[in-house]
Design a protein around this motif. Structure first.
Motif, PDB file in Angstrom:
ATOM      1  N   LEU A 176      13.389   2.476  29.514  1.00 19.82           N
ATOM      2  CA  LEU A 176      12.243   3.160  30.121  1.00 19.82           C
ATOM      3  C   LEU A 176      12.672   4.000  31.323  1.00 19.82           C
ATOM      4  O   LEU A 176      12.182   5.108  31.507  1.00 19.82           O
ATOM      5  N   CYS A 177      13.578   3.468  32.130  1.00 18.74           N
ATOM      6  CA  CYS A 177      14.051   4.222  33.298  1.00 18.74           C
ATOM      7  C   CYS A 177      14.791   5.480  32.874  1.00 18.74           C
ATOM      8  O   CYS A 177      14.620   6.554  33.468  1.00 18.74           O
ATOM      9  N   SER A 178      15.635   5.353  31.843  1.00 15.72           N
ATOM     10  CA  SER A 178      16.373   6.536  31.403  1.00 15.72           C
ATOM     11  C   SER A 178      15.430   7.557  30.769  1.00 15.72           C
ATOM     12  O   SER A 178      15.600   8.763  30.937  1.00 15.72           O
ATOM     13  N   THR A 179      14.422   7.104  30.049  1.00 17.10           N
ATOM     14  CA  THR A 179      13.444   8.018  29.449  1.00 17.10           C
ATOM     15  C   THR A 179      12.660   8.743  30.528  1.00 17.10           C
ATOM     16  O   THR A 179      12.449   9.958  30.448  1.00 17.10           O
TER      17      THR A 179
ATOM     18  N   ALA B  58      15.699  -6.562  30.056  1.00  7.15           N
ATOM     19  CA  ALA B  58      16.599  -5.727  30.842  1.00  7.15           C
ATOM     20  C   ALA B  58      16.912  -4.448  30.089  1.00  7.15           C
ATOM     21  O   ALA B  58      16.945  -3.347  30.675  1.00  7.15           O
ATOM     22  N   LEU B  59      17.133  -4.523  28.775  1.00  7.73           N
ATOM     23  CA  LEU B  59      17.384  -3.332  27.968  1.00  7.73           C
ATOM     24  C   LEU B  59      16.149  -2.435  27.914  1.00  7.73           C
ATOM     25  O   LEU B  59      16.244  -1.208  27.969  1.00  7.73           O
TER      26      LEU B  59
ATOM     27  N   PRO C 220      15.397 -13.261  25.797  1.00  7.70           N
ATOM     28  CA  PRO C 220      14.273 -12.458  26.309  1.00  7.70           C
ATOM     29  C   PRO C 220      14.628 -11.694  27.576  1.00  7.70           C
ATOM     30  O   PRO C 220      14.157 -10.583  27.786  1.00  7.70           O
ATOM     31  N   THR C 221      15.485 -12.229  28.432  1.00  8.51           N
ATOM     32  CA  THR C 221      15.857 -11.489  29.644  1.00  8.51           C
ATOM     33  C   THR C 221      16.744 -10.309  29.309  1.00  8.51           C
ATOM     34  O   THR C 221      16.664  -9.261  29.953  1.00  8.51           O
TER      35      THR C 221
END
Length: 111
Positions: free
Chosen positions: A14-17, A8-9, A3-4
């Motif tokens: 989301l950050c890259s999007t 993390a993925l 789950p971590t």
């Protein structure tokens, strides 16, 4: 542990999007007019003061003048200027201007 890694993925995705959308917002829309479009507005506004007499319809009882493709009668205002006279091929305005039709239209060949 799994789950971590997934979270993390997911956070990285989301950050890259969001990063791509911020960069896309900074790009100029290619369908918008160029920077020179403001100059055309100046040209249009300076030519808007020109009055063109398109035609005159006059008989014994009434007279109409078509100026800038709009119909006017004696005493009406065109661009804020009162029409004080309508002749067979001209219009007199209160500010002293006299609009005349193009001579090739009013002249008959052979006369």
């Amino acid at each position: 542990m799994l789950p971590t890694k997934i979270s993390a993925l997911l956070i990285a995705f989301l950050c890259s999007t969001l990063g791509f959308s911020v960069n896309a917002a900074a790009l100029r829309d290619p369908t918008l007019p160029g920077n020179a479009s403001g100059q055309a507005d100046v040209v249009i506004s300076s030519t808007n003061n020109n009055l063109v007499l398109n035609s005159v319809v006059k008989n014994n009882t009434s007279a109409y003048a078509v100026i800038n493709n709009q119909i006017f009668t004696l005493g009406e205002r065109v661009k804020g200027v009162k029409i004080v006279g309508i002749g067979k091929d001209s219009v007199s305005l209160a500010d002293g201007r006299k609009l005349t039709m193009f001579q090739a239209i009013t002249d008959f060949k052979g006369q």
